[in-house]
Design an enzyme around this catalytic site. Structure first.
Site, mmCIF file in Angstrom:
data_model
loop_
_atom_site.group_PDB
_atom_site.id
_atom_site.type_symbol
_atom_site.label_atom_id
_atom_site.label_comp_id
_atom_site.label_asym_id
_atom_site.label_seq_id
_atom_site.Cartn_x
_atom_site.Cartn_y
_atom_site.Cartn_z
ATOM 1 N N ASN B 417 0.826 -1.196 0.000
ATOM 2 C CA ASN B 417 0.000 0.000 0.000
ATOM 3 C C ASN B 417 0.864 1.252 0.000
ATOM 4 O OD1 ASN B 417 -1.882 1.976 0.292
ATOM 5 N ND2 ASN B 417 -2.677 1.284 2.249
ATOM 6 N N ASP B 418 1.540 1.530 1.109
ATOM 7 C CA ASP B 418 2.314 2.762 1.226
ATOM 8 C C ASP B 418 3.329 2.914 0.087
ATOM 9 O OD1 ASP B 418 0.949 3.300 3.535
ATOM 10 O OD2 ASP B 418 2.466 2.391 4.837
ATOM 11 N N VAL B 419 3.907 1.799 -0.364
ATOM 12 C CA VAL B 419 4.962 1.888 -1.385
ATOM 13 C C VAL B 419 4.406 2.220 -2.771
ATOM 14 C CG1 VAL B 419 6.490 0.323 -0.148
ATOM 15 C CG2 VAL B 419 4.953 -0.604 -1.869
#
Lengths: 102, 490
Positions: B417-419
């Site tokens: 997600n964050d990446v």
């Protein structure tokens, strides 16, 4: 060996480590951690010395048992570290030739 | 100053062992040479252990005393009981180590590495204690008085070892799920930590003028405490840095003991492992655009939710089924798969590889894109994909593949997600601003596998990719979803 000789080895080894580790491919960073783990257990050398030298002065016996315990811990790491690294590295395969099955 | 009597052949053997360790790491520059590298490591370790065993045979004297240095006139004989004990100790360790290494699941690798780090740390502490109690055996004392220089080395060795131990235990508990991943923040922790660190350094200094037992034991206890205090406030998302950092510490601990024992193999290894861990920490920090200091200061992943996740309006998003996904994937010319920690949690790597094989059979080009901090330790995703038999030629690092998303038909995000969050590029207020991300949004279609729309990654930031017109959300367990897609591909 005097302190400066030892320090020289240490400093040079840091530089060697710096260049060698940058050359490690990122895909192998997990095996790198596992294998560095195994080799840092070379501390077993100190543990073996302690375990082999009992009986000098009052601290000797305690020191021997501490040494033996350290030998166990370091051995777990050495055998486990190298074995798990070997297991991981065996999984890295090149692309199978066309038509070949895994 | 009296020098340790060293057998020159032994010194040479330790040097050879050190060189073997360098070659072991050198081998990891490519998967093709890596197995040879590992064997060099094993050879080096064998040389170091055998040399020590030969040069430190435990002797027993006829009057019941044992003495390692050949300093007495009475004929000694070999103390076979101690020899047996030492070999048994090695055997027990080998049995535990090999069994663990065989049984461990690849997804649990981060925990295992943390556990191994803790063992190195504890072994260093025990060796330092043994050296303190019996300095004569290590040749670092004259008439019971330990050399000042050796005291510094010993003090630092025990401190770094103890920090490595307690820090790794906490890291293990967090990674293994025995302890919540959320950071635990004590009030005034920075002041406490700095105070304890200063006390440790002060005591190591004081140790050179007073070799009393209380000084040594206080250093040891305070170091155990600081290791615990340092890692407790660090959140789950920062674990790749923590694991790398502890890797580095375990190296410095070995190096410090190498200085005490004047042993080249230990010094070289310590320096190698120390730099290795430090470089990995640096790579991880850079991949998150965070400074090392801010990671150490801790707290990331808990208090940041409010900062980035300013309540946004319900935005529309599209939900797809496995059949829709299979259809889109089949039609594609190129698919890039982006795995993350979620793939590891649901053990989806094997199903994913099966999907990749099916797509290849349909003539689709399949590639994998790995972000440096995907997962819980450096290279975590690569190992899992390798386990599932994904050829490493298909796996690419962030900078090598990021430009390809624009020419890609489907970006298939699984458990990451964050990446992939574009806010890292556009939103200055976002806690992940500045972090290099995979440009999945540039692909024609994004398929995003996610457990539910509720959770928003570790950084607690909403991801704009979810709401893009070309995104289709596939909600559900990653493994089940991929298996369904595989079925639909038939």
């Amino acid at each position: 060996m005097d302190f400066i000789s030892i320090l020289s080895i240490f400093v040079m080894a840091c530089f060697v480590g710096y260049y060698v580790v940058w050359s490690v491919t990122p895909a192998l960073h997990t095996p790198l951690m596992a294998v560095t783990n195994a080799i840092s257990s070379v501390i077993i050398v100190g543990a073996l010395i302690a375990a082999a030298a009992a009986g000098i002065g009052e601290g000797g016996a305690t020191s021997k048992w501490l040494g033996l315990l350290a030998v166990v811990l370091a051995s777990v790491n050495i055998f486990g570290g190298f074995a798990v690294t070997a297991r991981m590295l065996a999984m890295y395969k090149k692309k199978a030739p066309a038509g070949a099955k895994h | 100053m009296e020098h340790i009597t060293v057998n020159p052949w032994a010194s040479l053997a330790y040097l050879v062992a050190g060189v073997c360790f360098i070659l072991a790491l050198r081998g990891l520059s490519s998967p093709a040479t890596s197995q040879r590298g590992n064997r060099m490591g094993i050879i080096g370790m064998t040389i170091a252990v055998v040399t020590t065993l030969i040069t430190h045979v435990p002797y027993l004297f006829s009057d019941g005393w044992t003495l390692y240095a050949p300093a007495r006139d009475i004929t000694p004989f070999i103390d076979w009981l101690t020899v047996a004990e030492i070999l048994a100790a090695i055997g027990i360790g080998a049995a535990i180590g090999i069994t663990t290494a065989r049984r461990i699941a690849m997804t649990d690798m981060p925990q295992l590495v943390a556990a191994f780090h803790s063992l190195v740390g504890l072994a260093a502490v025990l060796v330092a204690c043994a050296a303190f109690l019996n300095p004569g055996a290590f040749g670092i004392a004259e008439g019971g008085v330990i050399f000042a220089q050796s005291r510094i080395e010993m003090g630092l060795g025990v401190a770094i070892g103890a920090i490595t131990f307690s820090g790794s235990v906490i890291a293990f508990l967090k990674l293994n799920g025995n302890m919540g991943g959320a950071p635990i923040l004590l009030p005034g922790r920075h002041v406490i930590n700095l105070g304890v660190l200063a006390a440790i350094l002060g005591l190591v200094g004081y140790f050179t003028i007073d070799q009393s037992a209380w000084v040594f034991w206080t250093i040891t206890v305070l170091s155990f405490v600081i290791g615990f205090l340092l890692i407790v406030p660090i959140g789950g998302a920062d674990m790749p840095v923590v694991v790398s950092m502890l890797n580095s510490y375990s190296g410095w601990a070995a190096a410090a003991m190498g200085f005490t024992l004047h042993n080249t193999a230990m010094i070289i290894t310590g320096a190698l492992v120390g730099s290795s861990g430090a470089i990995l920490s640096y790579i991880m920090c850079k991949a998150m655009n965070r400074s090392f200091i801010s990671v150490i200061a801790g707290g990331f992943g808990g208090e940041t939710a409010a900062a980035g996740g300013a309540p946004k309006e319900q935005r529309p998003w599209k939900r797809g089924s496995a059949e829709d996904a299979a259809f889109l994937l089949e039609q594609a010319e190129q698919v890039i798969i982006v795995p993350g920690y979620g793939m590891a949690v649901s053990q989806a790597q094997h199903a994913l590889r099966e999907m990749g094989d099916k797509l290849k059979a349909h003539g689709v080009r399949v590639k994998y894109a790995i972000h440096p901090v995907a997962g819980r330790m450096p290279g975590h995703m690569n190992v899992l994909l390798a386990e599932a038999n994904v050829p490493y030629d298909d796996v690419f690092e962030l900078e090598d593949i990021n430009s390809e998303f624009a020419q890609t038909d489907v970006a298939f995000v699984i458990g990451a997600n964050d990446v992939t969050n574009p806010a890292a590029k556009t939103d200055k207020t976002s806690p992940i601003y500045g972090m290099p991300v995979l440009d999945v949004g540039k692909a024609k279609t994004v398929l995003f596998i996610k457990r539910s729309m509720g959770g928003v990654g570790y950084a607690g930031v909403d991801n704009d990719v979810f709401y893009m017109d070309n995104t289709m959300m596939l909600l559900g367990d990653a493994k089940k979803m991929v298996e369904e897609i595989v079925k639909s591909l038939d």
